[in-house]
Motif scaffolding. Structure first.
Motif, PDB file in Angstrom:
ATOM      1  N   VAL A 218       0.827  -1.209   0.000  1.00  0.00           N
ATOM      2  CA  VAL A 218       0.000   0.000   0.000  1.00  0.00           C
ATOM      3  C   VAL A 218       0.861   1.258   0.000  1.00  0.00           C
ATOM      4  O   VAL A 218       0.650   2.177  -0.800  1.00  0.00           O
ATOM      5  N   VAL A 219       1.843   1.313   0.897  1.00  0.00           N
ATOM      6  CA  VAL A 219       2.629   2.531   1.078  1.00  0.00           C
ATOM      7  C   VAL A 219       3.623   2.740  -0.063  1.00  0.00           C
ATOM      8  O   VAL A 219       3.729   3.841  -0.623  1.00  0.00           O
ATOM      9  N   VAL A 220       4.343   1.696  -0.443  1.00  0.00           N
ATOM     10  CA  VAL A 220       5.428   1.849  -1.410  1.00  0.00           C
ATOM     11  C   VAL A 220       4.913   1.836  -2.846  1.00  0.00           C
ATOM     12  O   VAL A 220       5.329   2.662  -3.672  1.00  0.00           O
ATOM     13  N   HIS A 221       3.999   0.952  -3.161  1.00  0.00           N
ATOM     14  CA  HIS A 221       3.588   0.774  -4.554  1.00  0.00           C
ATOM     15  C   HIS A 221       2.272   1.493  -4.885  1.00  0.00           C
ATOM     16  O   HIS A 221       2.229   2.306  -5.818  1.00  0.00           O
ATOM     17  N   ALA A 222       1.219   1.203  -4.146  1.00  0.00           N
ATOM     18  CA  ALA A 222      -0.093   1.749  -4.502  1.00  0.00           C
ATOM     19  C   ALA A 222      -0.197   3.236  -4.192  1.00  0.00           C
ATOM     20  O   ALA A 222      -0.678   4.017  -5.020  1.00  0.00           O
ATOM     21  N   LEU A 223       0.249   3.655  -3.004  1.00  0.00           N
ATOM     22  CA  LEU A 223       0.078   5.044  -2.613  1.00  0.00           C
ATOM     23  C   LEU A 223       0.893   5.989  -3.488  1.00  0.00           C
ATOM     24  O   LEU A 223       0.457   7.111  -3.770  1.00  0.00           O
ATOM     25  N   ARG A 224       2.044   5.546  -3.932  1.00  0.00           N
ATOM     26  CA  ARG A 224       2.860   6.403  -4.797  1.00  0.00           C
ATOM     27  C   ARG A 224       2.138   6.712  -6.096  1.00  0.00           C
ATOM     28  O   ARG A 224       2.131   7.854  -6.567  1.00  0.00           O
ATOM     29  N   ALA A 225       1.511   5.698  -6.691  1.00  0.00           N
ATOM     30  CA  ALA A 225       0.753   5.937  -7.912  1.00  0.00           C
ATOM     31  C   ALA A 225      -0.527   6.709  -7.640  1.00  0.00           C
ATOM     32  O   ALA A 225      -0.959   7.530  -8.453  1.00  0.00           O
ATOM     33  N   ALA A 226      -1.133   6.486  -6.481  1.00  0.00           N
ATOM     34  CA  ALA A 226      -2.386   7.164  -6.155  1.00  0.00           C
ATOM     35  C   ALA A 226      -2.185   8.642  -5.862  1.00  0.00           C
ATOM     36  O   ALA A 226      -3.140   9.419  -5.934  1.00  0.00           O
ATOM     37  N   CYS A 227      -0.965   9.043  -5.530  1.00  0.00           N
ATOM     38  CA  CYS A 227      -0.706  10.441  -5.202  1.00  0.00           C
ATOM     39  C   CYS A 227      -0.666  11.349  -6.430  1.00  0.00           C
ATOM     40  O   CYS A 227      -0.755  12.578  -6.282  1.00  0.00           O
ATOM     41  N   LEU A 228      -0.531  10.786  -7.622  1.00  0.00           N
ATOM     42  CA  LEU A 228      -0.360  11.616  -8.815  1.00  0.00           C
ATOM     43  C   LEU A 228      -1.542  12.555  -9.069  1.00  0.00           C
ATOM     44  O   LEU A 228      -1.332  13.747  -9.338  1.00  0.00           O
ATOM     45  N   PRO A 229      -2.796  12.092  -8.999  1.00  0.00           N
ATOM     46  CA  PRO A 229      -3.904  13.050  -9.172  1.00  0.00           C
ATOM     47  C   PRO A 229      -3.932  14.126  -8.091  1.00  0.00           C
ATOM     48  O   PRO A 229      -4.297  15.273  -8.360  1.00  0.00           O
ATOM     49  N   VAL A 230      -3.540  13.762  -6.868  1.00  0.00           N
ATOM     50  CA  VAL A 230      -3.509  14.740  -5.784  1.00  0.00           C
ATOM     51  C   VAL A 230      -2.438  15.786  -6.042  1.00  0.00           C
ATOM     52  O   VAL A 230      -2.644  16.985  -5.813  1.00  0.00           O
ATOM     53  N   ILE A 231      -1.284  15.348  -6.531  1.00  0.00           N
ATOM     54  CA  ILE A 231      -0.208  16.281  -6.852  1.00  0.00           C
ATOM     55  C   ILE A 231      -0.676  17.279  -7.896  1.00  0.00           C
ATOM     56  O   ILE A 231      -0.400  18.489  -7.806  1.00  0.00           O
ATOM     57  N   SER A 232      -1.398  16.817  -8.906  1.00  0.00           N
ATOM     58  CA  SER A 232      -1.905  17.725  -9.938  1.00  0.00           C
ATOM     59  C   SER A 232      -2.869  18.740  -9.351  1.00  0.00           C
ATOM     60  O   SER A 232      -2.895  19.905  -9.765  1.00  0.00           O
TER      61      SER A 232
END
Length: 305
Positions: A218-232
């Motif tokens: 969750v922390v290393v793989h999924a959350l990193r990809a999930a953060c991209l829309p939030v970063i935008s």
């Protein structure tokens, strides 16, 4: 990446120039002036004020005069706050808005990410539905409703926190909560949607097949990809929060630049409004650039040459 950042900053100069031009002429087109009062000034006094502030010149000449001062870093004197320049007013108000917005953004990121991740991991459960309900409430209820309610409940009825002012760390709590609530809701929904998609991706399935712990997945793989829309989303959101919230600063009596912007617009304080517009535009440009650089750092598929 450094070359890309330099090109973006140089490319922002024409954008800022257009914003300054549009704001300058739009303010002049609005009815009224900085020296209009209920009690009309004497003609000689009004003539002297217009001459001192160069308002007696043609509009195009005022425009180039302002651009010349702006090129030297001079935002001009305030028409209403006679003893202060625009730089002094912004210098006094901007730190307050930055502290308030920075705290609200940090709270929104932490709580929103946690709630969104929990909802994604418990999809279609009561936890998921509860998070969605809270997020919907946070998005739909405006600040001008939340701020008076929090001030009334915690400041007046319970006397737990200051209802206004900027005199102590406790006085930051209610404004930060008011600003953070809608951002928590938006970030939670973004994280939830992108986390569900990330958990179904091939690389996460491969990690599970290798027997990696769920926390690491969750922390290393999924959350990193999930953060991209939030970063935008954080680019314009951070600029808006850090340059002040008009409603929150007005209700809680905070000396931020958001309140100066409203007072300047109401009083036709041309230079003060122009100064706040320029600050907000610079923040938007800078934070959008930071977002693009973070996007490239988090997503190896993105490269800036």
């Amino acid at each position: 990446m450094l070359g890309y950042a330099v090109r973006r900053l140089l490319g922002a100069i024409p954008t800022l120039f257009l914003i300054v031009t549009f704001a300058f002429f739009l303010m002049r087109v609005a009815p009224g002036g900085p020296f209009d009062r209920e009690r009309t000034l004497e003609a000689k006094v009004l003539e002297n004020l217009n001459r001192v502030f160069h308002l007696d010149k043609p509009l195009w000449e005022q425009y180039f005069y302002y651009l010349g001062n702006l090129a030297r870093g001079d935002l001009g004197p305030s028409f209403i706050y006679r003893d202060f320049s625009v730089q002094q007013l912004i210098g006094n108000g901007l730190p307050v808005s930055i502290q308030l917005g920075g705290m609200a953004l940090l709270v929104a990121l932490l709580i929103g990410s946690v709630l969104g991740s929990i909802a994604a991991l418990r999809q279609n459960s009561w936890v998921d539905y509860s998070v969605i309900a809270v997020a919907t409430f946070g998005i739909t209820v405006p600040n001008f409703v939340v701020a008076p309610l929090l001030s009334l409940i915690f400041g007046v009825w319970l006397s737990l926190l200051p209802a206004g002012g900027w005199s102590s760390p406790e006085s930051m709590v209610l404004p930060v909560i008011t600003l953070a609530l809608p951002q928590v809701a938006i970030i939670a929904r973004l994280i939830r949607g992108s986390m569900i998609e990330a958990l179904r991706s091939d690389h996460v399935r491969t990690a599970r097949a290798y027997g990696l712990p769920t926390r690491m997945i969750v922390v290393v793989h999924a959350l990193r990809a999930a953060c991209l829309p939030v970063i935008s989303y954080l680019g314009p959101a951070a600029a808006a929060l850090l340059t002040g919230s008009v409603v929150v600063e007005t209700i809680f009596g905070l000396p931020g630049i958001g309140r100066y912007f409203v007072q300047g617009a109401l009083n036709r304080d041309y230079t003060l409004v122009m100064g706040t517009v320029i600050i907000i535009a610079v923040f938007v440009v800078v934070f959008n650039l930071i977002v693009d650089l973070l996007y490239a750092a988090l997503d190896p598929r993105v490269r800036y040459d």
